[in-house]
Design a protein around this motif. Structure first.
Motif, PDB file in Angstrom:
ATOM      1  N   UNK A  99       0.887  -1.120   0.063  1.00  0.00           N
ATOM      2  CA  UNK A  99       0.011  -0.002   0.019  1.00  0.00           C
ATOM      3  C   UNK A  99       1.045   1.209   0.181  1.00  0.00           C
ATOM      4  N   UNK A 100       0.713   1.916  -1.094  1.00  0.00           N
ATOM      5  CA  UNK A 100       1.472   3.527  -1.072  1.00  0.00           C
ATOM      6  C   UNK A 100       1.143   4.445   0.000  1.00  0.00           C
ATOM      7  N   UNK A 101       1.922   4.966   0.952  1.00  0.00           N
ATOM      8  CA  UNK A 101       1.739   5.726   2.126  1.00  0.00           C
ATOM      9  C   UNK A 101       1.926   7.181   1.751  1.00  0.00           C
ATOM     10  N   UNK A 102       2.344   7.598   0.665  1.00  0.00           N
ATOM     11  CA  UNK A 102       2.603   9.108   0.301  1.00  0.00           C
ATOM     12  C   UNK A 102       2.746   9.110  -1.433  1.00  0.00           C
ATOM     13  N   UNK A 103       2.668  10.443  -1.630  1.00  0.00           N
ATOM     14  CA  UNK A 103       2.685  10.952  -3.124  1.00  0.00           C
ATOM     15  C   UNK A 103       1.233  11.015  -3.488  1.00  0.00           C
ATOM     16  N   UNK A 104       1.390  11.251  -4.817  1.00  0.00           N
ATOM     17  CA  UNK A 104      -0.160  11.430  -5.812  1.00  0.00           C
ATOM     18  C   UNK A 104      -0.819  10.052  -5.747  1.00  0.00           C
ATOM     19  N   UNK A 105      -0.216   9.146  -5.576  1.00  0.00           N
ATOM     20  CA  UNK A 105      -0.908   7.722  -5.472  1.00  0.00           C
ATOM     21  C   UNK A 105      -1.271   7.250  -4.314  1.00  0.00           C
ATOM     22  N   UNK A 106      -1.149   7.944  -3.150  1.00  0.00           N
ATOM     23  CA  UNK A 106      -1.163   7.438  -1.800  1.00  0.00           C
ATOM     24  C   UNK A 106      -2.581   6.810  -1.591  1.00  0.00           C
ATOM     25  N   UNK A 107      -2.382   5.561  -0.810  1.00  0.00           N
ATOM     26  CA  UNK A 107      -3.377   4.710  -0.564  1.00  0.00           C
ATOM     27  C   UNK A 107      -3.809   3.456  -1.576  1.00  0.00           C
ATOM     28  N   UNK A 108      -3.273   3.771  -2.801  1.00  0.00           N
ATOM     29  CA  UNK A 108      -3.306   2.763  -3.733  1.00  0.00           C
ATOM     30  C   UNK A 108      -2.686   1.382  -3.646  1.00  0.00           C
ATOM     31  N   UNK A 109      -2.913   0.238  -3.987  1.00  0.00           N
ATOM     32  CA  UNK A 109      -2.510  -0.822  -3.683  1.00  0.00           C
ATOM     33  C   UNK A 109      -1.487  -1.143  -4.940  1.00  0.00           C
ATOM     34  N   UNK A 110      -0.192  -1.788  -4.922  1.00  0.00           N
ATOM     35  CA  UNK A 110       0.457  -1.984  -5.945  1.00  0.00           C
ATOM     36  C   UNK A 110       1.177  -3.431  -5.776  1.00  0.00           C
ATOM     37  N   UNK A 111       1.531  -3.870  -6.799  1.00  0.00           N
ATOM     38  CA  UNK A 111       2.395  -5.383  -6.848  1.00  0.00           C
ATOM     39  C   UNK A 111       3.266  -5.127  -7.738  1.00  0.00           C
ATOM     40  N   UNK A 112       4.622  -4.919  -7.136  1.00  0.00           N
ATOM     41  CA  UNK A 112       5.813  -4.517  -7.886  1.00  0.00           C
ATOM     42  C   UNK A 112       6.953  -5.526  -7.717  1.00  0.00           C
ATOM     43  N   UNK A 113       7.830  -5.827  -8.824  1.00  0.00           N
ATOM     44  CA  UNK A 113       8.801  -6.644  -8.950  1.00  0.00           C
ATOM     45  C   UNK A 113      10.022  -5.933  -7.984  1.00  0.00           C
TER      46      UNK A 113
END
Length: 236
Positions: A164-178
């Motif tokens: 879960x991103x906790x800062x920035x313009x996408x704060x709150x979105x869930x990501x799945x990154x390599x």
């Protein structure tokens, strides 16, 4: 063995709470854009060439205002895509939905997967590269893949770290990154670096039985001791 309900295709995960973009529960109708429903995420599903999908149970939490009817509590939904979810963290405003290619830059590579929560990598913030920029995030778990041409290729294999991103313009979105789009911070154990590591993909697999020595039966079947050592071992 049962296929869809086995741990190969769908998997229990460490639970975490989210808000679901309501349009994803209503055929992506624009009428519901900007509305959110509270849920618990309890499972993950992987299909090749698609982003991660999740099994969720709605909590009815949004009805705690005493005015909104609780029509969602306990309802289930399968295959909820990662871009539908917003982490249940303090937010000043609801974030915009992320483009799928930023939320999960590489699709799932196999039906077959495992779920692991790496305990040493869990407590500290992660740094996530989203487009050209880096943002802090909260780690949940890692999905790893097997039994496909992509997942078994050492140059192409990728994990998905769910964060879960906790800062920035996408704060709150869930990501799945390599791995190549994140850094783990843990100041008690290592110093977090900056910039691009001088890494290149490994194109070689390592296999003991490819060695030419396996064409010699004496080596293959009697490779623990020399004859002298073997004789001495028997005397002992």
């Amino acid at each position: 063995m049962p296929y869809l309900n086995s741990d190969l295709y769908e998997h229990n995960i460490p639970l975490f709470k989210v808000w679901i973009r309501k349009e994803f529960t209503n055929g992506l109708e624009e009428t519901y854009r900007g509305d959110f429903i509270h849920a618990i995420v309890c499972g993950v599903r992987t299909e090749p060439d698609k982003c991660l999908a999740f099994h969720i149970v709605f909590t009815g939490y949004e009805a705690d205002d005493g005015v909104t009817p609780n029509v969602h509590g306990g309802a289930c939904w399968a295959k909820m895509p990662i871009v539908s979810m917003v982490g249940d963290i303090p937010l000043d405003d609801w974030p915009e939905r992320m483009p799928t290619h930023l939320a999960q830059p590489w699709d799932c590579s196999s039906y077959y997967h495992s779920v692991t929560r790496y305990s040493r990598l869990n407590p500290s913030p992660w740094l996530c590269k989203i487009g050209p920029d880096w943002y802090k995030g909260r780690y949940h778990f890692t999905v790893d893949y097997a039994q496909s041409t992509v997942s078994e290729d050492p140059a192409q294999h990728k994990q998905n770290h769910v964060i879960t991103l906790t800062e920035g313009i996408y704060k709150g979105n869930i990501v799945a990154i390599p791995n190549n789009r994140c850094r783990v911070t843990s100041p008690a154990y290592w110093i977090t670096g900056e910039g691009r590591p001088d890494f290149k993909p490994n194109n070689q697999s390592f296999c003991a039985e490819q060695d030419d020595s396996y064409t010699d039966p004496k080596t293959t079947f009697n490779n623990l001791y020399s004859e002298e050592e073997d004789a001495n071992a028997k005397k002992r």
